[in-house]
Design a protein around this motif. Structure first.
Motif, PDB file in Angstrom:
ATOM      1  N   LYS A  19     -22.719  56.825 -30.299  1.00 57.37           N
ATOM      2  CA  LYS A  19     -23.069  56.466 -28.950  1.00 57.37           C
ATOM      3  C   LYS A  19     -24.408  56.879 -29.554  1.00 57.37           C
ATOM      4  O   LYS A  19     -24.366  58.017 -29.093  1.00 57.37           O
TER       5      LYS A  19
ATOM      6  N   ASN B 257     -21.378  61.757 -29.489  1.00 55.04           N
ATOM      7  CA  ASN B 257     -20.368  61.138 -28.948  1.00 55.04           C
ATOM      8  C   ASN B 257     -19.982  60.228 -29.728  1.00 55.04           C
ATOM      9  O   ASN B 257     -20.302  59.324 -30.175  1.00 55.04           O
TER      10      ASN B 257
ATOM     11  N   GLU C 100     -21.440  65.985 -18.274  1.00 52.19           N
ATOM     12  CA  GLU C 100     -22.064  64.391 -18.342  1.00 52.19           C
ATOM     13  C   GLU C 100     -23.096  64.580 -16.791  1.00 52.19           C
ATOM     14  O   GLU C 100     -22.998  65.546 -15.864  1.00 52.19           O
TER      15      GLU C 100
ATOM     16  N   THR D 123     -15.503  56.853 -21.784  1.00 54.34           N
ATOM     17  CA  THR D 123     -16.604  57.168 -22.357  1.00 54.34           C
ATOM     18  C   THR D 123     -17.095  55.621 -23.288  1.00 54.34           C
ATOM     19  O   THR D 123     -17.259  55.456 -23.702  1.00 54.34           O
TER      20      THR D 123
ATOM     21  N   THR E  70     -25.517  62.905 -21.309  1.00 54.24           N
ATOM     22  CA  THR E  70     -24.329  63.958 -22.230  1.00 54.24           C
ATOM     23  C   THR E  70     -24.780  64.376 -23.099  1.00 54.24           C
ATOM     24  O   THR E  70     -25.393  64.208 -23.991  1.00 54.24           O
TER      25      THR E  70
END
Length: 531
Positions: A492, A477, A256, A530, A251
């Motif tokens: 993340k 993210n 993505e 996500t 990502t």
């Protein structure tokens, strides 16, 4: 070992020969006696193997202008051992040789040591005497990489070593890259370049910087294949891997990408994309066509056939939904306003954040005090459990390793790459520097990044917003979850969510936290799906 002195008497006169011959004999049960000869000419050690190979290959050696090597490189070179009796010594010697080459380029002494080391490794493998093959594999990849990167066509000009390296990799179950030969030489201090005609190995330059990856690019059936993780991370993407499905996901902002090893198609934001060649695995690395991997993230690729070099220009625009309006504020990442009151406040926050992350590469991994021990921790070292020993050096080492365990242990346990761990360590310390010295009024009123960065008042909400802004700016993210009057950042990294406090990372089971009463305070940069 016998030595013929470089200075002797002859008919009453001194003869200065400036030459020594070093002879060694190795006795091994059930094997013929092996004798080695090395020459020291004007202070430089030259193995007989090197001299013979150069003569056979017709190579020339041109020394770079002499200059003083760095202290670190000299120290590493002095540690190179001539003993190849145990496998740990072999691995250590090869690692040190790689370090010397990266610091100084090829020199006679290192060439001799690395050749002897490879021959010894090959012999041990052939006789079944090598136990720790897992540790050996990445070292062999590093040796292969520096051959190609730093030595023009490097040690592979020594024709017999091409088969030695191939033999080692075959015995380790690794794929031998026959493309390794010459590459555009990299100038190093005290470099000895071995020049000869050879096939160029493909190389990658991203935004003007030549890249180096554990697995170099290869050409198969006319397609240039590159390591997916290496290129994606160089382009600012976050990469995760699913063992169950052998699928790689990446990502970057709102983009993505997913791809299954062996497949001829990939998916970009759910849309199927045909690859010019199927993805494959080489030495454990997922390899995909170069053009797809760059252009999937909005970059452009230019290929120089003469030098076998791919030039990639990455997209410079901020990631994820750039320019989206949220509550009257034009935001850069997802729908994150960092709880700014207006556009002016938001812009000031991002100006401070962007200024701070310009210095991310200056952050010392582990800090000045424990940097060595953090690197050792990444390489498998662990503290002994005793920080109260009377041995000061051992005490400091244990404290350093314990600190690394506390700060980055969960990242290591997750199996993240060393580069990824170092990267997030540096980013979190950029955030920590921004957060320092802000007072908590104790009334729960601070809620925004602006409260912390502009008005010098903070609590957990404001700190979480600052963490979010910093990691968003570095293409991660992020989200904020909260419960029981406490908010915390989650980031993340790879395929999992982590939180951080005081620079230490901890893995978070988000779904479990939500079932336990926590709530989503700020949606993830890339959307709630996500989580």
């Amino acid at each position: 070992m016998g030595t013929i002195s470089d200075r002797r008497k002859s008919k009453g006169k001194d003869i200065d020969e400036n030459t020594q011959i070093h002879m060694s004999t190795e006795y091994t049960r059930h094997k013929p006696v092996r004798r080695k000869f090395n020459f020291v000419i004007c202070g430089m050690l030259i193995s007989s193997l090197l001299l013979g190979s150069i003569a056979l290959s017709g190579g020339n050696m041109a020394s770079a202008a002499t200059s003083h090597p760095t202290t670190q490189a000299v120290a590493a070179e002095q540690q190179l051992s001539v003993s190849f009796q145990d496998e740990q010594a072999l691995i250590r010697n090869l690692k040190l040789s790689v370090k010397v080459i990266e610091e100084k380029g090829f020199n006679i002494n290192t060439i001799s040591k690395i050749l002897d080391g490879l021959n010894a490794v090959d012999e041990k493998l052939s006789s079944g005497g090598f136990v720790d093959k897992t540790e050996l594999k990445p070292v062999i990849l590093d040796v292969e990489r520096v051959f190609a990167q730093y030595g023009s066509d490097g040690l592979l000009t020594l024709r017999n070593d091409q088969t030695t390296l191939a033999s080692i990799k075959q015995q380790l179950g690794m794929t031998y890259n026959s493309n390794y030969a010459s590459q555009s030489p990299v100038s190093k201090k005290n470099e000895v370049k071995i020049l000869s005609a050879g096939v160029l190995i493909p190389s990658v330059v991203i935004d003007g910087v030549k890249q180096s990856y554990p697995q170099s690019p290869v050409i198969q059936n006319g397609s240039t294949l590159v390591p997916l993780r290496g290129i994606f991370e160089s382009l600012g993407a976050t990469v995760s891997w699913s063992n169950a499905t052998e699928t790689v996901s990446a990502t970057k902002g709102s983009t993505e990408v997913s791809l299954k090893v062996g497949s001829e198609v990939a998916y970009v934001n759910g849309k199927q994309v045909k690859l010019t060649a199927p993805s494959t695995k080489i030495n454990g690395f997922t390899m995909v066509p170069l053009r797809f991997i760059a252009e999937a993230l909005g970059g452009t690729v230019k290929w120089d056939n003469e030098t076998q070099t791919a030039y990639i220009e990455s997209t410079k625009s901020p990631t994820s939904s750039t320019g989206q309006m949220v509550g009257g504020i034009k935001v850069l990442y997802g729908k994150h306003t960092y709880d700014s009151a207006n556009q002016t406040e938001y812009n000031k926050v991002m100006e401070i954040v962007n200024g701070a992350i310009q210095g991310v590469d200056t952050v010392v991994f582990g800090g000045e005090k424990y940097s060595e021990y953090y690197s050792d921790y990444l390489n498998g070292a662990r503290w002994s459990g005793n920080t109260n020993t009377t041995d000061h050096k051992e005490q400091e080492r244990n404290k350093g390793l314990k600190s690394a365990e506390n700060k980055i242990g969960p990242l290591v346990e997750e199996g993240l790459s060393k580069d990824e761990i170092i990267k997030v360590y540096k980013i979190v310390n950029v955030a920590l520097n921004l957060l320092q010295g802000k007072a908590d009024p104790g009334d729960g009123s601070p809620s925004s990044a602006a409260d912390n960065l502009l008005y010098n008042r903070s609590d957990c909400d404001a700190e979480a917003q600052v963490y979010s802004a910093v990691f968003d700016s570095m293409s991660y993210n992020t989200a904020i979850i909260g419960g029981a009057n406490h908010a915390q950042i989650i980031i993340k990294i790879g395929g999992s969510w982590f939180t951080t406090a005081a620079g230490a990372f901890e893995k978070v089971d988000v779904q479990k936290a939500l079932k336990g009463g926590s709530a989503i305070v700020v949606d993830p940069t890339l959307g709630r799906s996500t989580l």
